[in-house]
Design a protein around this motif. Sequence first.
Motif, mmCIF file in Angstrom:
data_model
loop_
_atom_site.group_PDB
_atom_site.id
_atom_site.type_symbol
_atom_site.label_atom_id
_atom_site.label_comp_id
_atom_site.label_asym_id
_atom_site.label_seq_id
_atom_site.Cartn_x
_atom_site.Cartn_y
_atom_site.Cartn_z
ATOM 1 N N PHE A 84 -5.687 6.523 1.256
ATOM 2 C CA PHE A 84 -4.709 5.750 0.682
ATOM 3 C C PHE A 84 -4.843 4.105 0.629
ATOM 4 N N ASP A 85 -3.977 3.634 -0.399
ATOM 5 C CA ASP A 85 -4.046 2.040 -0.415
ATOM 6 C C ASP A 85 -3.160 1.481 0.407
ATOM 7 N N ARG A 86 -1.955 2.124 0.806
ATOM 8 C CA ARG A 86 -0.997 1.620 1.767
ATOM 9 C C ARG A 86 -0.506 2.777 2.663
ATOM 10 N N LEU A 87 -0.154 2.489 3.995
ATOM 11 C CA LEU A 87 0.067 3.481 4.834
ATOM 12 C C LEU A 87 1.330 3.100 5.536
ATOM 13 N N LEU A 88 2.183 4.296 5.733
ATOM 14 C CA LEU A 88 3.194 3.987 6.218
ATOM 15 C C LEU A 88 3.236 4.909 7.370
ATOM 16 N N PHE A 89 3.189 4.026 8.573
ATOM 17 C CA PHE A 89 3.384 4.994 10.063
ATOM 18 C C PHE A 89 4.782 5.135 10.333
ATOM 19 N N SER A 113 -0.293 5.213 -4.652
ATOM 20 C CA SER A 113 -1.337 5.881 -3.694
ATOM 21 C C SER A 113 -0.819 5.371 -2.244
ATOM 22 N N ILE A 114 0.257 5.750 -1.879
ATOM 23 C CA ILE A 114 0.878 5.645 -0.593
ATOM 24 C C ILE A 114 0.871 6.884 0.314
ATOM 25 N N GLY A 115 0.348 6.589 1.546
ATOM 26 C CA GLY A 115 0.412 7.950 2.497
ATOM 27 C C GLY A 115 1.013 7.510 3.729
ATOM 28 N N LEU A 146 -8.338 -1.061 9.053
ATOM 29 C CA LEU A 146 -7.662 -0.941 7.627
ATOM 30 C C LEU A 146 -7.566 -2.169 7.006
ATOM 31 N N SER A 147 -7.674 -3.235 7.509
ATOM 32 C CA SER A 147 -7.653 -4.537 6.859
ATOM 33 C C SER A 147 -8.826 -4.517 6.019
ATOM 34 N N ARG A 148 -10.102 -4.255 6.648
ATOM 35 C CA ARG A 148 -11.369 -4.532 5.851
ATOM 36 C C ARG A 148 -11.080 -3.772 4.537
#
Length: 746
Positions: free
Chosen positions: A484-489, A514-516, A538-540
């Motif tokens: 995903f391009d964005r992750l919600l923990f 593309s949010i996971g 994740l930042s890289r």
Amino acid sequence: MPLITKSHEDAETKMKLRTVELCDFKSVAHTELLDCEDFNVLVGKNNSGKSNILSGIVFFFTHLHADSLVSAIEEALKPSLFHQTDEGPANKSQVALTFVMSADEIQSLLNEIETEAPQIKNTLESMRSHNLLHLSLSVIRDPFVAFVDKVEVSPSGAPGGRMTLLSTGDEAGRELAKRHLTASSLHSAITAAERNATRVADRDEISRTYALNRAVEDISGAQRIALQSRLERTNPSRWRDIFEEVVGSWKDELKEHDLEELSHRLTTFTGEATTVPDYIWRLLDRVKSIRVLYLSEQRRPVGSNEAQQLLRLKVRRGGNTELQAIQATVKNLLSVQVDAFESATPRIPAPRTFSARPTNNALSAEMDVDNFLVQINGSGVREALRLILDVRFQEPDILLVEEPEVHLHPALEFNVLQYLKQQSQLRQIFITTHSTNFLDSAETSSVFLVAKPISTTARKIALDSLDEEIPRELGLRLSSVFMFDRLLFVEGPSDEAILRQLAFRMKIDFGRQSIGFVRMGGARNFAHYANASTMSILSRRQVKVWFVIDRDERTEEEISRLASMCGDWANLHILARRELENYLLDPAAIAKFIAKKTNGQSRPTADEVGTALSEVAEELKATTVAKMIARKYCTPLYFDMSEAKLDSPDDIASRTLSQLGRMSARLAELASSVESDVSKMEVEMSANWSERKLVSAPGTELLDGVAKRFGCRYRKDRDGAIIASFMEPISIDSNLQRLLREVVTG
């Protein structure tokens, strides 16, 4: 969202499929799908036999649509129908389906039996509670046919209380099969001969041979030999007369065939018989009327046919409204605009054949998706369109879909899942899948685990064991979160389900962006996921990160400490309310949830739920204070051996005693202030409790307390998303809306 196209009343007019049983069918020695519901999910490894179970359902209905009692088997199917063992293929296969009949359907059946056999009227009363219809279809060799061998009824909850309406038996089945093949051959010969008769005329010797071949075209077997022999001995000028004579004899033979009684008797509800009762034909006709749509793994590409259907809607009275509904559905699910236009390239007509009849020119059309031809769009969009348009145009009563997630990005699967769930209000749905999105949903209650240790088996999984069984069976890997391009923990699966559903209600497209989601297993694991190495990876990859954590009883000092752990790349969002469930306290949505949970037995109004919320919150005031006290006084005390010099056992003992003394002093200090702290917190809580109680009281316990007042319970692991699905966008907290939009916009 206009996903539903016919009324709930229409959806209740068809029998519902309750049980599927397969015996010696393809990879299945014996298995059952028990207690099927409106939305059913089959999961399992590749080659476990999921598709074979669906194909068994398709085979059953294909047989009934071909003929009510007996049908021949297509040549291509013969090698694969029978279950193979070390001893060879089985000699007989069975597909048995059980349907739930409505009271009206039961009454119709009773009336039809009484009309045919009035002498058993009194006996029929005992059948009034028999709402389950059992139909068994057998496949045999020599001849290679399928036939309905049993029709039975029984009451729910009494598996041994079946009444037989029809029992065929293998010998009678074979006799019926042979008669069916003879009748089918005669029907085909008559149809072909009547058509071919219009083609013949006087011809010379060369054209006579050509005409003779055309005259017997599509006629086979004994009928072809008989007709060809007559025509060869007759002048072509009299061929029409020959056709009339031969077809007339075939029709007479067919009438005699239909009137002939069976030599092997059938068992019916009214006794032994040599013909199939009329009430059986009518009952089977009702089952035949059930429309089944099967979307196999190898689906036909969406294209010109669907474009023509959309284009026709533009010129049909009332069609534009339906077209707009389709476009809105596609837009909401896939975030694309679909339309159809007349093609600039004329459609090339198919070549004419001898037997082809002139037809109207087919409408030449092409479909656009976001102003591009559908053929050049991605596979995921095309597959999803295939599903949406087939359901819309064919309106099935039973929808069977193999791997609806195929070619879809994982983030888009949720949208397709929501579409299928809404469609399951109108039609029964069976899907096979490898996607965890179809399993983690809070409303997926009918899940079958399919495995093939030796032969294919299926068993329904209890919801409580899903987390234990499904991941092991599917071989899930944690690395999939990096797609995903964005992750919600979030803290757990219920939080993910609630946030997804709230975003869906707000028409926020997580899939398009593309949010996971990553489930941390509680805020206690925050440090594990927020560590520097994970954030660096994740930042890289330029994956943006948000952590959403319940406020619970956290102090501002604790919140600052958590924020410092996130670094610059991750965003920390501590909920303003105690927990995510506190954002679900919408009386109208909770009222709908209670009605659904109790199957309509309890239907409180929004005002009644609002009153209950206020009262239950008052009852939880002391619990709220107790949780705040527990947060302060139940913090663990740990031994500190970091700076100790431990050269001998005496050093260890001394250090241990020192630490115990320190901890004992701390416990004494805490004990001396408990009463004053409780009083202080009670006063502080009371000062603004009436305004803050729905924010501060434990949301899960609050929802459960309200649910219990109306005869049900609130389960945190599945019910939060259901309540969220009933919430209107205007009732969703503005701060939460801002968070969800921020995740999408970045």
